[in-house]
Design an enzyme around this catalytic site. Structure first.
Site, PDB file in Angstrom:
ATOM      1  N   ARG A   1      17.318 -52.745 -14.497  1.00 11.15           N
ATOM      2  CA  ARG A   1      16.462 -52.239 -13.412  1.00 11.15           C
ATOM      3  C   ARG A   1      15.013 -52.697 -13.571  1.00 11.15           C
ATOM      4  NH1 ARG A   1      14.477 -47.253 -13.675  1.00 11.15           N
ATOM      5  NH2 ARG A   1      16.282 -46.472 -14.827  1.00 11.15           N
TER       6      ARG A   1
ATOM      7  N   ASP B   1       3.654 -58.906   6.745  1.00 12.08           N
ATOM      8  CA  ASP B   1       5.075 -59.269   6.686  1.00 12.08           C
ATOM      9  C   ASP B   1       5.178 -60.711   7.208  1.00 12.08           C
ATOM     10  OD1 ASP B   1       7.786 -59.678   7.222  1.00 12.08           O
ATOM     11  OD2 ASP B   1       8.122 -57.625   7.908  1.00 12.08           O
TER      12      ASP B   1
ATOM     13  N   LYS C   1      16.352 -63.300   5.581  1.00 14.40           N
ATOM     14  CA  LYS C   1      16.258 -64.152   6.769  1.00 14.40           C
ATOM     15  C   LYS C   1      16.107 -65.626   6.359  1.00 14.40           C
ATOM     16  CE  LYS C   1      16.474 -60.111   8.582  1.00 14.40           C
ATOM     17  NZ  LYS C   1      15.340 -59.310   8.970  1.00 14.40           N
TER      18      LYS C   1
ATOM     19  N   TYR D   1       8.619 -55.168  13.419  1.00  8.98           N
ATOM     20  CA  TYR D   1      10.059 -55.058  13.167  1.00  8.98           C
ATOM     21  C   TYR D   1      10.440 -53.573  13.283  1.00  8.98           C
ATOM     22  CZ  TYR D   1      14.439 -55.173  10.573  1.00  8.98           C
ATOM     23  OH  TYR D   1      15.747 -55.043  10.201  1.00  8.98           O
TER      24      TYR D   1
HETATM   25  C1  LIG Z   1      14.836 -58.049   8.736  1.00 11.28           C
HETATM   26  C2  LIG Z   1      13.391 -57.766   8.645  1.00 11.28           C
HETATM   27  C3  LIG Z   1      12.909 -56.743   7.801  1.00 11.28           C
HETATM   28  C4  LIG Z   1      13.828 -55.870   6.982  1.00 11.28           C
HETATM   29  O1  LIG Z   1      14.465 -56.598   5.998  1.00 11.28           O
HETATM   30  P1  LIG Z   1      15.920 -56.226   5.340  1.00 11.28           P
HETATM   31  O2  LIG Z   1      16.122 -57.320   4.368  1.00 11.28           O
HETATM   32  O3  LIG Z   1      16.905 -56.162   6.446  1.00 11.28           O
HETATM   33  O4  LIG Z   1      15.731 -54.889   4.689  1.00 11.28           O
HETATM   34  C5  LIG Z   1      11.532 -56.551   7.747  1.00 11.28           C
HETATM   35  N1  LIG Z   1      10.691 -57.297   8.493  1.00 11.28           N
HETATM   36  C6  LIG Z   1      11.111 -58.274   9.314  1.00 11.28           C
HETATM   37  C7  LIG Z   1      10.130 -59.056  10.106  1.00 11.28           C
HETATM   38  C8  LIG Z   1      12.481 -58.544   9.425  1.00 11.28           C
HETATM   39  O5  LIG Z   1      12.902 -59.506  10.255  1.00 11.28           O
END
Ligand SMILES: *Cc1c(COP(=O)(O)O)cnc(C)c1O
Length: 401
Positions: free
Chosen positions: A57, A189, A214, A115
Site C-alpha cells: 500500500r 485536471d 483515458k 467531469y
Molecule cells: C474519467 C475522468 C475522471 C475520473 O477518472 P476515473 O479513472 O474514471 O476515476 C476525472 N476527470 C476526467 C476529466 C475524466 O475524464
C-alpha cells in the site's frame, strides 16, 4: 538520464536500469510485502535511511517505475522537476489530493462544466467537511479577483481545460498568475490533453491530476489515476494521505498503463489529426448546428488553445439539427463508432450527455451550459479517418430518414 530524451522517446522507453540477465520489460510486482535480510536492514528502510519497499500500500517497484515515467513526461523541458503519485483511479487522485489540501472552513472555487464525477465529489463528499464549493466562470478574471478580495476562505481553485463536454478553454497562465497573486492553490485536471499537449506545471499550476484510465493508458483496460506536483515535500505529504486512505494503485493496472504509455506520442498525433479532420467535416455539414473543438478557427477558445496547446486534443462535441430523437437515431446508426461512457481509447467512442453523463442535471442548467438534447460527444480514435467520417456521414443521413 531520461531527461535528455525527447518526450516521445520517454514514452517509448522501458524506464528501468539495465541489469544483465534480468527482464527487459517492466515486471508486475504483485507482492503485498517486502522482506529483509536483517532487522537492521528493516529499520534502515522503515526510517528512510535506506531506499527500499516496505508494504504494497505504501509503494511497489512496478508503481515506482510508472510514477517516474509520468513525472518525466510532465516535467519534460521544464526548469523544475515533477513528482508523481499513482492512485487507484482518477477519482481517487482528486479526492486524495483535495483531502490533503483542504481543512474545514476552506472553500473551493471551480467551474460548472467539470467531469460529472468531480462535480458530484465536490458537492456530496468534500462539502461535508464544512467546505464551500463555489461555481464561477473561470475565464472572467476580473470578476474572480473581486471574489478573492471578498472571500478569504477560498483556498483551492480546481479546473479543467478543455472542459467537458463543450471543450471550452481557460487561459492557464493567466489564471495561474492571478491565483498566485492571491495565494490560492491551483489544481488542474489534464486528463483530456496529457503532457504531450500541454504541461500545466510549466504554466504555474501547483498540482496536476489525471485519470490515466483515458488517453495515458489508451486501451480501455486499466483504471488508475495520478497526482503530479513540483517538490518532494509536496509529494511526501500527498503520499501520506494516499497511504492512509488506501487509494494506492495496484501493480497490474500500473503495468497496463505503462504498456499504453509506450505508444502515447504516436497515438496522440493520430488522435488529434483525426479529430481536426472530423471537426472540419462536421462544421461543413448542413445537418450540424455547431461543432465544439478548440482546433477550429471559428471556435471561441481557438486563440487560447493556440497559446497553450501543442495539438488540440481528440475530444469534440457537436449539435445535430432536429430533436432528441434525431440524436438517438444517429447514435444507433453508427457502426464503426461505439456508444460508451469513456474516452481516450484507440477506437472512436460516442456519448450523448443529455441521456447519460448529464441525465441528473436540471434541464435549464444543462442547456445554459451548452449541453442541448442534440449534443453528441465524440472521443476520436486512431482508425483510418476516411472510415470514421464515412460512418458518421451515413449515420447523420440515417438520423433524418
Ligand atoms: C474519467 C475522468 C475522471 C475520473 O477518472 P476515473 O479513472 O474514471 O476515476 C476525472 N476527470 C476526467 C476529466 C475524466 O475524464
Amino acid at each position: 538520464m531520461v531527461k535528455k530524451n525527447k518526450i516521445d522517446s520517454i514514452c517509448a522507453s522501458e524506464n528501468q536500469e539495465i541489469k544483465s540477465g534480468e527482464s527487459h520489460v517492466l515486471p508486475i510486482h504483485s507482492s503485498s510485502a517486502f522482506s529483509y535480510e536483517s532487522i537492521e536492514d528493516s529499520i534502515a528502510v522503515f526510517t528512510g535511511e535506506k531506499s527500499g519497499f516496505v508494504y504494497g500500500r505504501f509503494g511497489n517497484p512496478t508503481i515506482d517505475s510508472v510514477e517516474r515515467k509520468l513525472a518525466a513526461l510532465e516535467s519534460h523541458s521544464m526548469e523544475t522537476s515533477a513528482y508523481c503519485i499513482l492512485t487507484s483511479s482518477g477519482m481517487s487522485a482528486i479526492s486524495t489530493l483535495l483531502l490533503s489540501l483542504l481543512s474545514p472552513g476552506d472553500a473551493v472555487m471551480t467551474q460548472g462544466n467539470l467531469y460529472g464525477g468531480s462535480t458530484e465529489l465536490l458537492n456530496t463528499i468534500i462539502s461535508k467537511n464544512n467546505i464551500d464549493i463555489l461555481l464561477e466562470d473561470l475565464t472572467n478574471l476580473s470578476k474572480l479577483e473581486e471574489i478573492f478580495k471578498q472571500n478569504k476562505n477560498i483556498k483551492v481553485i480546481y479546473f479543467e481545460s478543455p472542459s467537458n463536454p463543450t471543450l471550452s478553454c481557460t487561459d492557464i497562465e493567466s489564471l495561474s498568475k492571478l491565483s498566485r497573486k492571491h495565494g490560492k492553490i491551483l489544481v488542474m485536471d489534464n486528463t483530456f490533453s496529457t503532457a504531450l499537449i500541454q504541461q500545466p506545471l510549466s504554466l504555474g499550476v501547483d498540482y496536476v491530476i489525471y485519470s490515466t484510465t483515458k488517453f495515458l493508458n489508451g486501451h480501455g483496460n486499466s483504471i488508475a489515476g495520478a497526482i503530479l506536483c513540483k517538490t518532494v515535500e509536496k509529494r511526501k505529504r500527498i503520499w501520506n494521505y494516499m497511504k492512509l486512505l488506501g487509494t494506492n494503485c495496484n501493480a497490474f493496472d500500473a503495468w497496463l498503463l505503462h504498456n499504453g504509455l509506450k505508444t502515447l506520442a504516436i497515438r496522440m498525433e493520430r488522435h488529434c489529426s483525426n479529430a481536426l479532420s472530423l471537426a472540419k467535416y462536421l462544421e461543413a455539414h448542413s445537418k450540424v448546428k455547431r461543432v465544439n473543438y478548440p482546433g477550429l478557427e471559428s471556435n471561441t477558445s481557438h486563440d487560447i488553445a493556440l497559446k497553450q496547446m501543442k495539438m488540440f486534443g481528440a475530444v469534440l462535441s457537436f449539435e445535430l439539427e432536429g430533436t432528441i430523437e434525431n440524436a438517438m437515431k444517429f447514435m444507433n446508426a453508427c457502426v464503426l463508432c461505439t456508444i460508451a461512457s469513456t474516452l481516450g481509447n484507440v477506437d472512436t467512442l460516442l456519448l450523448h450527455p443529455a441521456t447519460s453523463s448529464h441525465l441528473n442535471v436540471d434541464k435549464d442548467i444543462r442547456i445554459s451550459q451548452g449541453i442541448s438534447d442534440g449534443l453528441i460527444r465524440v472521443s476520436v480514435g486512431i482508425e483510418n479517418i476516411t472510415d470514421i467520417i464515412e460512418d458518421i456521414d451515413q449515420a447523420i443521413e440515417n438520423a433524418f430518414k
